[in-house]
Design a protein around this motif. Structure first.
Motif, PDB file in Angstrom:
ATOM      1  N   ILE A   1     -18.702   3.186   1.982  1.00 50.17           N
ATOM      2  CA  ILE A   1     -17.345   2.850   1.267  1.00 50.17           C
ATOM      3  C   ILE A   1     -16.926   2.871  -0.067  1.00 50.17           C
ATOM      4  O   ILE A   1     -16.223   3.795  -0.473  1.00 50.17           O
ATOM      5  CB  ILE A   1     -16.917   1.151   1.848  1.00 50.17           C
ATOM      6  CG1 ILE A   1     -17.002   1.198   3.472  1.00 50.17           C
ATOM      7  CG2 ILE A   1     -15.569   0.708   1.338  1.00 50.17           C
ATOM      8  CD1 ILE A   1     -17.013  -0.061   4.261  1.00 50.17           C
TER       9      ILE A   1
ATOM     10  N   SER B   1     -10.865   0.168   0.241  1.00 47.98           N
ATOM     11  CA  SER B   1     -11.223  -0.934   1.418  1.00 47.98           C
ATOM     12  C   SER B   1     -10.402  -2.040   1.096  1.00 47.98           C
ATOM     13  O   SER B   1     -10.516  -2.678  -0.294  1.00 47.98           O
ATOM     14  CB  SER B   1     -12.421  -1.216   1.473  1.00 47.98           C
ATOM     15  OG  SER B   1     -12.848  -2.108   2.300  1.00 47.98           O
TER      16      SER B   1
ATOM     17  N   SER C   1     -12.690  -6.168   6.311  1.00 47.87           N
ATOM     18  CA  SER C   1     -13.059  -6.027   7.793  1.00 47.87           C
ATOM     19  C   SER C   1     -12.605  -7.007   8.419  1.00 47.87           C
ATOM     20  O   SER C   1     -12.526  -8.247   8.227  1.00 47.87           O
ATOM     21  CB  SER C   1     -14.309  -5.644   8.018  1.00 47.87           C
ATOM     22  OG  SER C   1     -14.543  -5.521   9.243  1.00 47.87           O
TER      23      SER C   1
ATOM     24  N   GLY D   1     -12.214  -1.608   9.979  1.00 48.37           N
ATOM     25  CA  GLY D   1     -11.878  -1.791   8.657  1.00 48.37           C
ATOM     26  C   GLY D   1     -10.492  -1.467   8.044  1.00 48.37           C
ATOM     27  O   GLY D   1      -9.843  -0.820   8.538  1.00 48.37           O
TER      28      GLY D   1
ATOM     29  N   VAL E   1      -8.075  -0.393   5.311  1.00 51.49           N
ATOM     30  CA  VAL E   1      -8.018   0.650   4.270  1.00 51.49           C
ATOM     31  C   VAL E   1      -6.637   0.773   3.890  1.00 51.49           C
ATOM     32  O   VAL E   1      -5.461   0.892   4.417  1.00 51.49           O
ATOM     33  CB  VAL E   1      -8.284   1.950   4.708  1.00 51.49           C
ATOM     34  CG1 VAL E   1      -8.459   3.164   3.820  1.00 51.49           C
ATOM     35  CG2 VAL E   1      -9.749   1.978   5.379  1.00 51.49           C
TER      36      VAL E   1
END
Length: 171
Positions: free
Chosen positions: A82, A89, A92, A152, A154
């Motif tokens: 990542i 990011s 999560s 995740g 993003v």
């Protein structure tokens, strides 16, 4: 697949993530001391904390807690796959599936491999999307010790996020 962490000069946004893309982290050794320390702190079962007691269990020796293995996987995932790739990011929202398949023992070296399963732009938050990853953790013998499906968030490329915004209601 690259063996070394990759770094990106520019951020990797949601639009840059390709379904099917694969990445691999560096390897990380697991020591007896850290297995015992993690076990004492978070999972104090005999086979995680006491060499002699662990010998008498069905495991036949000291093994890492599955949660310790997952934590190591997370660190490699964040640092190498990542941050190392410059992924924008946002964290999560969770894990869909987590399996511990083989024990991790002192001296094992773990590597994380990922494959992008799919990605979905957010309908409510146009500045982000969700990426679903298959995560596989292998030891130095190429044995799979852990698998998970990870989600995740993003960040979207600023221009794409602006284009996806809904018009404000007139007041």
């Amino acid at each position: 697949m690259d063996d070394a962490p990759q770094t990106a000069a520019a951020p990797t946004y949601f639009e840059d993530v390709a379904v099917g893309a694969r990445r691999r982290s560096r390897s990380r050794a697991v020591s007896r001391e850290e297995i015992r320390a993690f076990g004492r702190a978070f999972d104090p079962q005999p086979f995680h904390v006491d060499d002699e007691a662990a010998e008498r269990t069905h495991w036949g020796g000291l093994i890492a807690s599955g949660w310790h293995t997952a934590a190591i996987a997370m660190r490699l995932l964040v640092e190498d796959l990542i941050q190392g790739a410059g992924v924008a990011s946002l964290g999560s929202p969770g894990v869909d599936e987590l399996r511990w398949l083989l024990p991790v023992r002192p001296g094992d070296e773990l590597t994380v491999e990922t494959r992008v399963l799919d990605k979905t732009p957010s309908r409510r938050r146009p500045d982000r999307g969700t990426v679903r990853l298959e995560v596989v953790v292998r030891n130095q013998r190429d044995e799979v010790v852990l698998t998970m499906i990870s989600l995740g968030l993003v960040r979207r490329r600023p221009a794409a996020a602006a284009a996806g915004r809904q018009p404000e209601a007139a007041t």
